[in-house]
Design an enzyme around this catalytic site. Structure first.
Site, PDB file in Angstrom:
ATOM      1  N   SER A  24     -14.023  13.515  22.192  1.00 54.33           N
ATOM      2  CA  SER A  24     -15.456  13.369  21.896  1.00 54.33           C
ATOM      3  C   SER A  24     -16.293  14.067  22.958  1.00 54.33           C
ATOM      4  O   SER A  24     -17.239  14.795  22.639  1.00 54.33           O
ATOM      5  CB  SER A  24     -15.832  11.883  21.836  1.00 54.33           C
ATOM      6  OG  SER A  24     -15.185  11.231  20.769  1.00 54.33           O
ATOM      7  N   ARG A  47     -22.873  10.218  27.701  1.00 55.67           N
ATOM      8  CA  ARG A  47     -22.570   8.886  27.170  1.00 55.67           C
ATOM      9  C   ARG A  47     -23.639   8.439  26.173  1.00 55.67           C
ATOM     10  O   ARG A  47     -23.338   7.764  25.182  1.00 55.67           O
ATOM     11  CB  ARG A  47     -22.428   7.857  28.292  1.00 55.67           C
ATOM     12  CG  ARG A  47     -21.069   7.906  28.947  1.00 55.67           C
ATOM     13  CD  ARG A  47     -20.785   6.703  29.826  1.00 55.67           C
ATOM     14  NE  ARG A  47     -19.406   6.742  30.273  1.00 55.67           N
ATOM     15  CZ  ARG A  47     -18.376   6.204  29.639  1.00 55.67           C
ATOM     16  NH1 ARG A  47     -18.582   5.555  28.501  1.00 55.67           N
ATOM     17  NH2 ARG A  47     -17.153   6.289  30.113  1.00 55.67           N
ATOM     18  N   HIS A  50     -22.826  10.326  23.103  1.00 49.17           N
ATOM     19  CA  HIS A  50     -21.617   9.738  22.524  1.00 49.17           C
ATOM     20  C   HIS A  50     -21.942   8.457  21.765  1.00 49.17           C
ATOM     21  O   HIS A  50     -21.370   8.182  20.701  1.00 49.17           O
ATOM     22  CB  HIS A  50     -20.599   9.461  23.628  1.00 49.17           C
ATOM     23  CG  HIS A  50     -19.306   8.888  23.146  1.00 49.17           C
ATOM     24  ND1 HIS A  50     -19.025   7.545  23.178  1.00 49.17           N
ATOM     25  CD2 HIS A  50     -18.209   9.484  22.602  1.00 49.17           C
ATOM     26  CE1 HIS A  50     -17.811   7.329  22.695  1.00 49.17           C
ATOM     27  NE2 HIS A  50     -17.296   8.498  22.339  1.00 49.17           N
TER      28      HIS A  50
END
Length: 224
Positions: A24, A47, A50
């Site tokens: 990812s 993050r 994500h």
């Protein structure tokens, strides 16, 4: 090897959790391309992307130059983290705070907060910020849902009643969300992480908070 036969046409690249994360992050790095963030800021931004699959949100993020270090130092010093809503409390890796002497708190569901908010005809989010600053010195404030909580915290800072180590302010919504973050973006004297516009939310606020706490853990390990 884990069974990957889902009886579907599509077969996942991997079912290994660590490899899923790595894959990812590799996709995010490739699709993001050039960006203005420092290496440490990028660990937060990726993050957030994500958690949201939203590159526009990631690109809109704003950091003060000292935000990352301020958050890391706050955690390592055992300062507490205050969340505006319980979703942040349940989604964060609070054990990472506890091992350094701090913890994560959310006061919005407290009975005294609800009673006072009703008496004043205001939001529980506002009263919860007042309660938090009365109980904790410094610390990190993670606000992902309630613009009124962020606006109240900014007011308390301006009036000299609060001095957080770091504000992560990324509330989502159509009423006051973008405006509250615009106010944070011009706040002087307090490190902050925010984003421009209506997007945000508890999920991405947790993602930013977790990125900071992971960096704190890594810094503590490196110091040993």
């Amino acid at each position: 090897m884990a069974n990957m036969n889902f009886n579907t046409t599509f077969v996942p690249v991997t079912v290994d959790p660590d490899k899923i994360y790595d894959h990812s992050f590799a996709i995010i790095k490739e699709e993001m391309g050039e960006h203005p963030f420092t290496d440490e800021q990028w660990l937060v931004v990726r993050r957030v992307i994500h958690a949201s699959a939203d590159f526009e949100l990631g690109r809109s993020m704003i950091f003060t130059r000292d935000a990352i270090d301020a958050g890391v130092q706050s955690i390592l010093a055992g300062r507490h983290v205050v969340a505006d809503v319980q979703m942040i409390e349940s989604g964060s890796g609070r054990k990472r705070f506890q091992k350094h002497g701090g913890d994560l708190h959310c006061y919005i569901a407290d009975e005294d907060v609800a009673k006072e908010a009703k008496a004043q005809g205001t939001t529980r989010a506002i009263i919860s910020m007042q309660k938090a600053v009365s109980l904790h010195e410094g610390g990190i404030y993670a606000i992902g849902n309630a613009p009124t909580a962020l606006l109240e915290l900014i007011r308390l800072v301006k009036e000299g009643l609060a001095k957080p180590d770091l504000i992560i302010g990324m509330p989502v919504g159509f009423v006051s969300a973008a405006e509250s973050k615009a106010e944070l973006a011009v706040l002087e004297g307090i490190p902050f992480i925010t984003n421009a516009g209506r997007k945000g939310g508890s999920t991405v606020t947790v993602a930013a908070l977790n990125a900071i706490s992971i960096m704190a853990d890594e810094r503590a390990k490196a110091a040993k």
